[in-house]
Design a protein around this motif. Sequence first.
Motif, mmCIF file in Angstrom:
data_model
loop_
_atom_site.group_PDB
_atom_site.id
_atom_site.type_symbol
_atom_site.label_atom_id
_atom_site.label_comp_id
_atom_site.label_asym_id
_atom_site.label_seq_id
_atom_site.Cartn_x
_atom_site.Cartn_y
_atom_site.Cartn_z
ATOM 1 N N MET A 1 50.243 52.761 1.400
ATOM 2 C CA MET A 1 49.343 53.741 2.007
ATOM 3 C C MET A 1 48.048 53.036 2.421
ATOM 4 S SD MET A 1 47.810 57.166 0.303
ATOM 5 C CE MET A 1 48.175 58.546 1.323
ATOM 6 N N THR A 2 47.593 53.330 3.616
ATOM 7 C CA THR A 2 46.377 52.729 4.139
ATOM 8 C C THR A 2 45.190 53.626 3.821
ATOM 9 O OG1 THR A 2 47.639 51.792 5.965
ATOM 10 C CG2 THR A 2 45.270 51.871 6.226
ATOM 11 N N THR A 3 44.154 53.035 3.231
ATOM 12 C CA THR A 3 42.951 53.809 2.957
ATOM 13 C C THR A 3 42.064 53.796 4.194
ATOM 14 O OG1 THR A 3 41.680 51.926 2.133
ATOM 15 C CG2 THR A 3 43.035 53.117 0.522
ATOM 16 N N THR A 4 41.083 54.667 4.193
ATOM 17 C CA THR A 4 40.146 54.727 5.309
ATOM 18 C C THR A 4 39.480 53.375 5.519
ATOM 19 O OG1 THR A 4 39.751 57.045 4.853
ATOM 20 C CG2 THR A 4 38.114 55.928 6.192
ATOM 21 N N GLU A 5 39.170 52.687 4.437
ATOM 22 C CA GLU A 5 38.491 51.396 4.549
ATOM 23 C C GLU A 5 39.402 50.301 5.088
ATOM 24 O OE1 GLU A 5 35.156 51.109 4.119
ATOM 25 O OE2 GLU A 5 35.264 53.266 3.814
ATOM 26 N N ASP A 6 40.722 50.463 5.002
ATOM 27 C CA ASP A 6 41.667 49.458 5.479
ATOM 28 C C ASP A 6 42.046 49.644 6.941
ATOM 29 O OD1 ASP A 6 41.776 48.267 2.975
ATOM 30 O OD2 ASP A 6 43.480 49.489 2.333
ATOM 31 N N ARG A 7 41.705 50.779 7.528
ATOM 32 C CA ARG A 7 42.073 51.057 8.920
ATOM 33 C C ARG A 7 41.437 50.039 9.846
ATOM 34 N NH1 ARG A 7 40.845 57.437 9.741
ATOM 35 N NH2 ARG A 7 42.631 58.214 8.608
ATOM 36 N N ASP A 8 42.161 49.744 10.911
ATOM 37 C CA ASP A 8 41.510 48.953 11.944
ATOM 38 C C ASP A 8 40.801 49.916 12.902
ATOM 39 O OD1 ASP A 8 43.254 49.803 14.042
ATOM 40 O OD2 ASP A 8 44.504 48.025 13.874
ATOM 41 N N VAL A 9 40.048 49.385 13.823
ATOM 42 C CA VAL A 9 39.214 50.203 14.699
ATOM 43 C C VAL A 9 40.055 51.149 15.554
ATOM 44 C CG1 VAL A 9 39.054 48.513 16.594
ATOM 45 C CG2 VAL A 9 37.190 50.148 16.203
ATOM 46 N N ILE A 10 41.208 50.696 15.975
ATOM 47 C CA ILE A 10 42.038 51.545 16.825
ATOM 48 C C ILE A 10 42.585 52.719 16.033
ATOM 49 C CG2 ILE A 10 44.115 51.609 18.253
ATOM 50 C CD1 ILE A 10 43.394 48.608 18.930
ATOM 51 N N ASP A 11 43.067 52.463 14.815
ATOM 52 C CA ASP A 11 43.549 53.559 13.964
ATOM 53 C C ASP A 11 42.428 54.550 13.673
ATOM 54 O OD1 ASP A 11 46.116 52.496 13.873
ATOM 55 O OD2 ASP A 11 45.739 51.413 12.001
ATOM 56 N N LEU B 1 42.961 40.771 20.161
ATOM 57 C CA LEU B 1 42.139 40.529 18.977
ATOM 58 C C LEU B 1 42.992 40.458 17.719
ATOM 59 C CD1 LEU B 1 39.176 42.964 19.780
ATOM 60 C CD2 LEU B 1 39.404 40.542 20.389
ATOM 61 N N SER B 2 42.536 39.673 16.777
ATOM 62 C CA SER B 2 43.269 39.546 15.514
ATOM 63 C C SER B 2 43.160 40.832 14.698
ATOM 64 C CB SER B 2 42.707 38.382 14.701
ATOM 65 O OG SER B 2 41.408 38.712 14.216
ATOM 66 N N ALA B 3 44.124 41.014 13.814
ATOM 67 C CA ALA B 3 44.109 42.191 12.935
ATOM 68 C C ALA B 3 42.832 42.209 12.105
ATOM 69 C CB ALA B 3 45.345 42.192 12.039
ATOM 70 N N LEU C 1 39.935 43.432 14.283
ATOM 71 C CA LEU C 1 40.046 44.878 14.498
ATOM 72 C C LEU C 1 39.636 45.648 13.244
ATOM 73 C CD1 LEU C 1 43.395 45.007 16.505
ATOM 74 C CD2 LEU C 1 41.086 45.413 17.399
ATOM 75 N N ARG C 2 39.957 45.119 12.076
ATOM 76 C CA ARG C 2 39.559 45.766 10.824
ATOM 77 C C ARG C 2 38.037 45.683 10.651
ATOM 78 N NH1 ARG C 2 38.210 44.825 6.137
ATOM 79 N NH2 ARG C 2 38.543 42.599 6.062
ATOM 80 N N ARG C 3 37.459 44.528 10.958
ATOM 81 C CA ARG C 3 35.995 44.385 10.864
ATOM 82 C C ARG C 3 35.288 45.296 11.867
ATOM 83 N NH1 ARG C 3 36.954 38.733 11.066
ATOM 84 N NH2 ARG C 3 35.791 38.712 13.009
ATOM 85 N N MET C 4 35.886 45.458 13.038
ATOM 86 C CA MET C 4 35.299 46.358 14.040
ATOM 87 C C MET C 4 35.265 47.795 13.533
ATOM 88 S SD MET C 4 36.859 44.881 17.639
ATOM 89 C CE MET C 4 36.231 46.239 18.618
#
Length: 187
Positions: free
Chosen positions: A1-11, A127-129, A132-135
């Motif tokens: 399960m992906t947490t809000t903090e793990d989402r990338d910018v697109i998600d 862009l790298s994953a 995108l996560r940092r974004m």
Amino acid sequence: MTTTEDRDVIDLLLAQHEQIKGLFAGIVVADGDRKGDLFNDLVRLLAVHESAEEQVVHPAARSSAGDEVVEARLHEESEAKHALSDLYDLGVEHPEFDARLAMLEKAVVEHATHEEQEEFPRLRQELSAERLRRMAGAVRAAEAISPTRPHPGAGESATVNMLAGPPVAVFDKIRDAVRDWRQSNKD
């Protein structure tokens, strides 16, 4: 399960697009105070969402999707800011509100579709994953200091949003607090 903090910018942005569509749908069937509350939630979400995109996403998309694509999205955002600002001034009880809201909804959904089809796939490709996560973190930070109302006269550039955004956001948040206090103290 992906947490809000793990989402990338697109998600993160896709989830916000769905939230925005849900707010439009809720406003259409609501009335009275509930309609006003939902509209205020929509105004806030659209304002911070677009401001964060202008600061973080569109600058990154220029190199992958191109200036023409980003400029078209900025133009759409400018038009939406004006329409949203006009609707805010009009108020949910105005006889023209629902018709104008429907026009805004159509424009906002088309704008989101353009981003999802023209910008987001290119960002994922280029862009790298990790970037995108940092974004996503940068978008959340930008949203925290962004105005909660549209300010169409301010412009759509990342620089304007970074310089003017925080002071305007403070003013907006004070206005929001006073509005919420007044509503909670109605007799």
